[in-house]
Design an enzyme around this catalytic site. Structure first.
Site, PDB file in Angstrom:
ATOM      1  N   HIS A   1       0.868  -1.175   0.000  1.00 22.89           N
ATOM      2  CA  HIS A   1       0.000   0.000   0.000  1.00 22.89           C
ATOM      3  C   HIS A   1       0.915   1.239   0.000  1.00 22.89           C
ATOM      4  CE1 HIS A   1      -2.889   2.912   1.690  1.00 22.89           C
ATOM      5  NE2 HIS A   1      -3.854   2.049   1.439  1.00 22.89           N
TER       6      HIS A   1
ATOM      7  N   ASP B   1       2.626  -4.463   8.163  1.00 20.69           N
ATOM      8  CA  ASP B   1       1.392  -3.716   7.893  1.00 20.69           C
ATOM      9  C   ASP B   1       0.240  -4.718   7.987  1.00 20.69           C
ATOM     10  OD1 ASP B   1      -0.837  -2.561   6.781  1.00 20.69           O
ATOM     11  OD2 ASP B   1       0.164  -1.830   4.974  1.00 20.69           O
TER      12      ASP B   1
ATOM     13  N   GLN C   1      -4.995  -5.393   6.843  1.00 21.99           N
ATOM     14  CA  GLN C   1      -5.957  -6.350   6.288  1.00 21.99           C
ATOM     15  C   GLN C   1      -5.898  -7.693   7.005  1.00 21.99           C
ATOM     16  OE1 GLN C   1      -8.231  -5.498   4.153  1.00 21.99           O
ATOM     17  NE2 GLN C   1      -7.397  -3.553   3.466  1.00 21.99           N
TER      18      GLN C   1
ATOM     19  N   LYS D   1     -11.016  -0.273   9.769  1.00 23.59           N
ATOM     20  CA  LYS D   1     -11.187  -1.510   8.992  1.00 23.59           C
ATOM     21  C   LYS D   1     -11.567  -2.683   9.882  1.00 23.59           C
ATOM     22  CE  LYS D   1      -8.212   0.057   5.314  1.00 23.59           C
ATOM     23  NZ  LYS D   1      -6.975  -0.080   4.542  1.00 23.59           N
TER      24      LYS D   1
ATOM     25  N   CYS E   1      -4.579   2.268  -3.792  1.00 18.87           N
ATOM     26  CA  CYS E   1      -3.312   2.699  -3.193  1.00 18.87           C
ATOM     27  C   CYS E   1      -2.192   1.687  -3.420  1.00 18.87           C
ATOM     28  CB  CYS E   1      -3.472   3.005  -1.691  1.00 18.87           C
ATOM     29  SG  CYS E   1      -4.582   4.358  -1.372  1.00 18.87           S
TER      30      CYS E   1
END
Ligand SMILES: *Cc1c(COP(=O)(O)O)cnc(C)c1O
Length: 420
Positions: free
Chosen positions: A128, A205, A208, A231, A374
Site C-alpha cells: 500500500h 502492515d 488487512q 477496517k 493505493c
C-alpha cells in the site's frame, strides 16, 4: 439451503449493523468494500455516543470525575487492543490516527535516526502507498536504498527472491501481512525470522489481517505492527502501533507537545513514559474507546470463527466468479475450502474500465471499489491503471455474492452488446 443460511455467522450478526439495512438506488445495499473501510456495529456507535453523553473530558492528570472516567476508558481500550493482538505489555500499544500515521511514526522516529547511506530497506511491490512513500522519504533523507520483493507465478510474495535480497546491509523489512489488492497472505513468521538472523528489524502492515485473523504479535515476532481501527469495526481517526517495549523505549518522540512530556522548561523538556511519549496532544479519546468496543465485539464472535466463515465466503465467491471467463482476477487462487487468501477479489475485464463496472453496479445498490487501491506500482506491473475490487467481511452473505455476480455478468454483457 435455508438450514445453512440460518446457521451462518452473518445471519446472526447482520442486525448489529444498522447501515446495512437500507436501500441504495432503490435496491437493498450490498456492501462489498470492507477492505477500504468496514461498517460499524451498533455497540461501537453506542459506545462513542455514550462517551460524549456521559464521560467526555480530557484524559490524564485531571482530578475530576469525568476526567478519571475518560482516562480509565481510554486506557482500558489500550488494554483491550494489547490483549487482542497478544502484546506482552500494555505500553507496547500506541494510539495513532491510523496505520499510515503509525508507519510514519516508525519512519521518522526510528528509521530517520538509524539508517545510513548504503543501508537497505526491503519492501515489496504489493505494498500500500502508506508502506512505500514513508520509506522513500526516509531513503532520500538518509541515503538508504529500498529493495523490492516481487511476485511468484501465483502472484504471491516471492520468498526465494526475498532470501537473495537479505544481507547484513538490510536494516529494515517493511511488509504487508495480507495484500489489500492481491489478497495473498504473506508468510510473515518466516519473513521475520529470516530478517532477524541478519539483524534487521521488521514492520508488519496488518491493516488487512488484524480485522480478519487471530493475531499474536509474540508468536509472529515482529518488531512493529500497524493497523487502522476503521477496517475493524471501529470509527475513523483511530489506529495503533504495536512495538516491542525495548525498541519503543529507545526511540525518540515523533511529535512534541502536551501529553508526551514529563517536565518542560523554557530551555528544554524531559520525555514522558511509554506509551504517552508517542501520543502528543489530546488523542481521539472517544474513538479509542469505541475501538475498544469493536475489539470486544470481534472477540465475542471469536476471530477463529470469523475467519472460518470468511473462508466459506471466499470459496463461494471464487466458485461464482469462475463462471465469468472474461475476468482476470489478481493474486493466488483459494483452495476449494477457501483457504490461502483473503476474502476479496480484485479483477479486470478486458475492454471495460473498472470504474464503469463499479458505477453500473452502484445503480444496483452494490458497492465495490474501483481504482488503484493505493497500490499503483503493483497495478503497473499488471499493465493496469486500476482494477475493480469486491471485498467481504463477516456480515456479508452468499445471497449477496449471488446478487453481485449476477449483476456483474449482466453489466459485462451490457458493455459487450454496446461494443458489438
Ligand atoms: C488501508 C490500508 C492501509 C492504510 O490505512 P489508513 O487507515 O489509510 O492509514 C495500509 N495498508 C493496507 C494494506 C491497507 O489496506
Amino acid at each position: 439451503m435455508t438450514a445453512i443460511k440460518e446457521e451462518t455467522l452473518a445471519a446472526k450478526i447482520r442486525s448489529d449493523f444498522p447501515i446495512l439495512h437500507q436501500e441504495v438506488n432503490g435496491k437493498p445495499l450490498i456492501y462489498l468494500d470492507s477492505a477500504a473501510t468496514s461498517q460499524k456495529p451498533q455497540i461501537v456507535l453506542d459506545t462513542l455516543r455514550h462517551y460524549y453523553d456521559h464521560d467526555n473530558a480530557n484524559v490524564h492528570r485531571g482530578a475530576h470525575t469525568l476526567s478519571i472516567r475518560s482516562t480509565e476508558a481510554y486506557e482500558g481500550a489500550r488494554d483491550k487492543v494489547a490483549k487482542f493482538i497478544n502484546a506482552q505489555f500494555r505500553e507496547e500499544i500506541v494510539f495513532t490516527r491510523n496505520a499510515t500515521e503509525a508507519i510514519n511514526l516508525v519512519a521518522y522516529s526510528w528509521a530517520l535516526n538509524h539508517l545510513k547511506p548504503g543501508d537497505e530497506i526491503i519492501s515489496t511491490v504489493m505494498e500500500h502507498h502508506s508502506n512505500l512513500v514513508p520509506w522513500q522519504i526516509i531513503a532520500t533523507k538518509t541515503g538508504a536504498v529500498i529493495k523490492y520483493v516481487g511476485l511468484t507465478e501465483n502472484e504471491e510474495f516471492d520468498l526465494e527472491q526475498y532470501k537473495t535480497l537479505l544481507s547484513e546491509r538490510t536494516k529494515l523489512v517493511a511488509v504487508v501481512h495480507v495484500s489489500n489488492t492481491l489478497g495473498c497472505i504473506n508468510p510473515v513468521e518466516e519473513i521475520i525470522s529470516l530478517a532477524h538472523k541478519m539483524g534487521a528489524k521488521v514492520l508488519i502492515d496488518a491493516c488487512q489481517s488484524v480485522p480478519h485473523l487471530a493475531i499474536d504479535v509474540q508468536k509472529m515476532g515482529c518488531d512493529w505492527l500497524v493497523a487502522s481501527g476503521h477496517k475493524m469495526c471501529a470509527p475513523t481517526g483511530i489506529g495503533f502501533l504495536y512495538g516491542k517495549r525495548e525498541i519503543l523505549e529507545a526511540m525518540p518522540p515523533f511529535m512534541g507537545g502536551g501529553e508526551m512530556i514529563s517536565e518542560v522548561f523554557l530551555e528544554n523538556y524531559t520525555v514522558g513514559e511509554l506509551p504517552h511519549k508517542f501520543e502528543a496532544g489530546t488523542p481521539a479519546i472517544g474513538e479509542a474507546i469505541a475501538l475498544g468496543a469493536a475489539v470486544d465485539y470481534l472477540s465475542a464472535i471469536g476471530m477463529d470463527k470469523l475467519h472460518d466463515y470468511e473462508e466459506e465466503l471466499t470459496a463461494y465467491l471464487f466458485k461464482k466468479l469462475a463462471t465469468i471467463p472474461q475476468l482476470r482476477i489478481y493474486g493466488p487462487k483459494p483452495t476449494p475450502e477457501g483457504k490461502g487468501r483473503a476474502a476479496l477479489a480484485s479483477f479486470n475485464v478486458e475492454g471495460i474500465h473498472a470504474s464503469d463496472l463499479s458505477t453500473l453496479l452502484d445503480h444496483e445498490g452494490i458497492a465495490i471499489r474501483s481504482g488503484h487501491h493505493c497500490t499503483q506500482p503493483l497495478h503497473r506491473l499488471f499493465n493496469a491503471s486500476g482494477s475493480a475490487r469486491a471485498s467481504l467481511y463477516f456480515y456479508n452473505t452468499r445471497e449477496e455474492i449471488d446478487a453481485f455476480v449476477k449483476a456483474l455478468k449482466e453489466t459485462i454483457n451490457f458493455f459487450n452488446s454496446v461494443m458489438d
